[in-house]
Write a protein that holds these residues in place. Structure first.
Motif, PDB file in Angstrom:
ATOM      1  N   LEU A 257      38.819  35.208  41.604  1.00 17.28           N
ATOM      2  CA  LEU A 257      37.641  35.815  41.408  1.00 17.28           C
ATOM      3  C   LEU A 257      36.571  36.930  41.219  1.00 17.28           C
ATOM      4  O   LEU A 257      35.271  37.386  41.745  1.00 17.28           O
ATOM      5  N   ASN A 258      37.326  37.998  40.216  1.00 20.14           N
ATOM      6  CA  ASN A 258      36.750  38.731  39.308  1.00 20.14           C
ATOM      7  C   ASN A 258      35.804  37.826  38.425  1.00 20.14           C
ATOM      8  O   ASN A 258      36.291  37.134  38.103  1.00 20.14           O
ATOM      9  N   ASP A 259      34.299  38.080  38.378  1.00 17.29           N
ATOM     10  CA  ASP A 259      33.788  37.778  37.524  1.00 17.29           C
ATOM     11  C   ASP A 259      33.784  37.521  36.413  1.00 17.29           C
ATOM     12  O   ASP A 259      34.443  38.860  36.046  1.00 17.29           O
TER      13      ASP A 259
ATOM     14  N   GLN B 287      34.797  41.062  41.856  1.00 17.65           N
ATOM     15  CA  GLN B 287      34.127  39.859  42.573  1.00 17.65           C
ATOM     16  C   GLN B 287      32.573  40.167  42.856  1.00 17.65           C
ATOM     17  O   GLN B 287      32.119  41.222  44.212  1.00 17.65           O
TER      18      GLN B 287
ATOM     19  N   THR C  32      35.320  36.537  49.699  1.00 17.90           N
ATOM     20  CA  THR C  32      36.032  35.761  49.764  1.00 17.90           C
ATOM     21  C   THR C  32      35.859  34.829  50.278  1.00 17.90           C
ATOM     22  O   THR C  32      36.024  33.002  50.050  1.00 17.90           O
TER      23      THR C  32
ATOM     24  N   TYR D  74      32.927  31.864  48.534  1.00 13.59           N
ATOM     25  CA  TYR D  74      34.380  30.797  47.377  1.00 13.59           C
ATOM     26  C   TYR D  74      34.995  30.233  47.926  1.00 13.59           C
ATOM     27  O   TYR D  74      34.961  29.243  47.689  1.00 13.59           O
TER      28      TYR D  74
ATOM     29  N   GLU E   2      43.270  40.909  41.918  1.00 13.19           N
ATOM     30  CA  GLU E   2      42.120  40.166  41.928  1.00 13.19           C
ATOM     31  C   GLU E   2      42.718  39.057  43.121  1.00 13.19           C
ATOM     32  O   GLU E   2      43.975  39.573  42.890  1.00 13.19           O
ATOM     33  N   THR E   3      41.593  39.622  44.021  1.00  7.02           N
ATOM     34  CA  THR E   3      42.122  38.081  44.780  1.00  7.02           C
ATOM     35  C   THR E   3      41.991  37.110  44.006  1.00  7.02           C
ATOM     36  O   THR E   3      41.188  36.390  43.572  1.00  7.02           O
TER      37      THR E   3
ATOM     38  N   GLN F  17      33.665  32.005  35.461  1.00  7.44           N
ATOM     39  CA  GLN F  17      35.220  32.485  35.044  1.00  7.44           C
ATOM     40  C   GLN F  17      35.328  31.857  33.782  1.00  7.44           C
ATOM     41  O   GLN F  17      34.746  30.969  33.357  1.00  7.44           O
TER      42      GLN F  17
END
Length: 111
Positions: free
Chosen positions: A10-12, A18, A22, A25, A59-60, A87
């Motif tokens: 989920l990190n850009d 992020q 969450t 997403y 990261e998630t 991503q």
């Protein structure tokens, strides 16, 4: 039966953070699966990894589990999620699995 899993961080890819909650997403992921008409499970994972340059990142990640979905559909979904979640890439794993559906007939016992 084949079990496929798509892992989406989920990190850009450009900012490294992020951008959204969450749950937002997950909502997008659910809409994508609905549009592709596939049954799914989603799991939230917390983890870390090292970039090629040695930088450590936590990261998630969302793991989208698909059962017996044709490979070409899995790849289409992965491409869509990669783009929607901005991503660099997403990871897809597939493996054969055995499946048993168990029913609890205790409520149907006649006395």
């Amino acid at each position: 039966m084949i079990q496929s899993t798509i892992y989406i961080g989920l990190n850009d890819s450009e900012t490294g953070v992020q951008k959204f909650d969450t749950e937002k997403y997950i909502s997008i992921l659910k809409k994508v699966c609905h549009n592709f008409r596939v049954a799914f499970s989603v799991h939230r994972i917390e983890g870390g990894y090292f970039h090629e340059n040695g930088t450590y990142v936590e990261e998630t990640t969302l793991a989208l589990l698909l059962m017996d979905t044709p490979e070409e559909i899995v790849i289409e979904i992965a491409k869509d999620l990669c783009g929607f979640f901005h991503q660099e890439s997403v990871m897809v794993t597939s493996s054969p699995c055995s499946t048993v559906f168990v029913k609890d007939d205790i409520w149907n016992i006649e006395e």
